[in-house]
Write an enzyme that holds these catalytic residues in place. Structure first.
Site, PDB file in Angstrom:
ATOM      1  N   PHE A 111       0.812  -1.219   0.000  1.00 15.59           N
ATOM      2  CA  PHE A 111       0.000   0.000   0.000  1.00 15.59           C
ATOM      3  C   PHE A 111       0.840   1.262   0.000  1.00 15.59           C
ATOM      4  CE2 PHE A 111       0.917   0.036   4.477  1.00 15.59           C
ATOM      5  CZ  PHE A 111       0.662   1.317   4.946  1.00 15.59           C
ATOM      6  N   LYS A 112       2.097   1.147   0.399  1.00  9.16           N
ATOM      7  CA  LYS A 112       2.960   2.334   0.431  1.00  9.16           C
ATOM      8  C   LYS A 112       3.126   2.964  -0.958  1.00  9.16           C
ATOM      9  CE  LYS A 112       3.624   1.446   4.789  1.00  9.16           C
ATOM     10  NZ  LYS A 112       4.871   1.189   5.469  1.00  9.16           N
ATOM     11  N   ASP A 113       2.918   2.159  -2.013  1.00  7.11           N
ATOM     12  CA  ASP A 113       3.012   2.709  -3.368  1.00  7.11           C
ATOM     13  C   ASP A 113       1.997   3.814  -3.620  1.00  7.11           C
ATOM     14  OD1 ASP A 113       5.080   1.038  -4.338  1.00  7.11           O
ATOM     15  OD2 ASP A 113       3.662  -0.573  -4.750  1.00  7.11           O
TER      16      ASP A 113
END
Length: 496
Positions: A111-113
């Site tokens: 999810f950091k993307d």
């Protein structure tokens, strides 16, 4: 929109200055001077828009020194089809009143993307707006996913250098492989002897060393951060809460105006804080469920009002949540104390000097009115993965499973059957050995992480992310491991 520090001893800043600096000079975190609100009609209209335009709608509320066209260019580049596919954040209905928001369809399968593909575009434009001529050095402490996502986003970005620190024995094999094979002329990766909290503390100490900052400035360098302490990293995460809600409406699973619960597996409190800001902006949210693993410092805080980091640290199968010092909680405290910066600064001082602080009952009630905390152990995590796959043929990673099980506990205790959205923060293939171990009639293939990818694919038929498969052929470029008290020295040697 101007920004202030949670500790109250920094001048007002534009969003461009806040993004470029990352951390306030007084050690606090930048927060907007006020939380903007969105009209219900504008939220409803998002349902007919692609994700990129939903992002523009939200970002315009906070980044007011950026033009609409600038933000559109940034989000179109960040969420391009070749990086995220046709739908960056699909909402998958699993049963009648529970959906999963898959936030891991970007280049690093985490999810950091969603934030770290956008942050480099925001940062480089912010540098131009603020007249920053020094090279910006991005310092990152990671529990696994932030590091690779930041490396992927900032690799070879002009005017930047990125240095990542990760716990050498505290990430999954795939997470480590993603970082130590990262290419780019401006990237450096160090393993440290310690855990994520050691890495995060080291980065904060480097930020707080004014003598070092002044010396590096003379040599053409300025520090910034890609961790969620940077407002430019946090604000993109608000978007996907709005996106999930309008997708649930468009799918006919709820009526517009119905409240929903969001369930978030979190260690540093940034992901769930973005949901809190979305609620303050007008999104119909009932409760935010904070899901912890055995490192349950956040759950204990929500339930008792005491934040106590003086506890045993556990290495778990959900390593991105193996955190005892949750930086973004400081932003929540600033809000629930009616922006009492002196009180917040006092909490943070006690945390640093004594390892513990206690909020009073009135403030605790405000926290509990918005958040519910539950924690999930290793056996429960694996049981949830196996059961949900068996019942629904839906495959979850270990972090998503923590959130799913926390939701079940919440429903059992409260009898609240409100439609709920579980945030899925990583591909199950990032933790293939643990997922295999959780499935009936399956077992890990051994120590080889790529054999485990193949075995999980054989057992489930779920596609392996192509970039993850390609890691097997990439050379190791970063293999240095250092003591956590040598991080500052490593930065100096790398830059000078």
């Amino acid at each position: 929109m101007l920004y202030v520090s949670t500790r109250g001893k920094t001048d007002l800043m534009s969003s461009a200055h806040a993004i470029t600096r990352g951390l306030a000079d007084d050690g606090g975190l930048f927060v907007p001077q006020r939380i903007p609100t969105m009209r219900p009609s504008d939220i409803k209209a998002m349902g007919k828009k692609p994700y990129t335009e939903r992002a523009v709608d939200v970002l315009l509320q906070y980044l007011t020194d950026f033009s609409e066209e600038e933000l559109r260019e940034c989000v179109n580049a960040a969420y391009a089809k070749d990086k995220f596919g046709d739908n960056p954040v699909p909402l998958v209905q699993v049963n009648d009143n529970t959906a999963v928001l898959e936030l891991w369809h970007g280049p690093t399968s985490a999810f950091k993307d969603m934030a770290l593909q956008l942050l480099p575009h925001l940062l480089t434009r912010s540098m131009k707006k603020t007249g920053e001529t020094n090279k910006v050095v991005i310092l990152v402490a990671t529990s696994g996913d932030t590091g690779k996502a930041a490396l992927e986003g900032f690799a070879d970005v002009e005017g930047t250098q990125i240095i990542v620190f990760y716990p050498s024995e505290g990430v999954s094999d795939i997470q480590k492989r993603q970082m130590i094979t990262q290419m780019g002329k401006n990237v450096t990766v160090f393993g440290i002897e310690g855990n994520f909290d050691d890495a995060q503390r080291g980065v904060k100490e480097i930020f707080g060393n004014k003598v070092l900052s002044d010396e590096l400035a003379k040599n053409g360098f300025t520090f910034s951060s890609a961790n969620s302490i940077n407002w430019g990293r946090l604000v993109p995460q608000i978007v996907y809460y709005f996106s999930a809600y309008v997708d649930a409406v468009c799918a006919g699973n709820i009526q517009f105006g119905d409240k929903v619960n969001f369930v978030v597996p979190t260690g540093n409190f940034g992901d769930i804080l973005a949901g809190y800001y979305a609620k303050l902006m007008g999104l119909p949210v009932e409760r935010l469920l904070c899901a912890s693993n055995s490192n349950k410092v956040l759950t204990d805080f929500i339930n008792s009002g005491t934040y106590d980091k003086r506890r045993e640290f556990f290495k778990t199968i959900s390593p991105s949540m193996d955190i005892l010092v949750s930086s973004n909680l400081e932003r929540l405290l600033y809000n629930v104390t009616d922006e009492d910066a002196n009180l917040v600064a006092g909490y943070m001082k006690r945390l640093n000097t004594e390892g513990v602080y206690q909020i009073d009952n009135d403030i605790l009630k405000r926290v509990q009115s918005e958040f519910f905390g539950a924690w999930v152990d290793e056996l429960e995590t694996k049981e949830a993965i196996g059961r949900i796959y068996g019942d629904y043929k839906y495959l979850m990673d270990t972090h998503t499973a923590v959130a799913w099980r926390a939701l079940e506990k919440y429903r059992f205790l409260t009898s609240d059957e409100t439609y709920s959205i579980v945030l899925s923060t990583a591909s199950p293939y990032k933790f293939a050995d643990s997922v295999l171990d959780a499935l009936e009639d399956a077992q890990p293939a051994g120590a080889d992480p790529f054999a485990n990818l193949a075995e999980l694919n054989k057992q489930t038929g779920v596609e392996i992310p192509p970039r993850m498969l390609a890691l097997q052929e990439l050379p190791v470029l970063h293999n240095e491991v250092i003591p956590s008290d040598k991080m500052e020295l490593a930065v100096v040697k790398n830059l000078l």
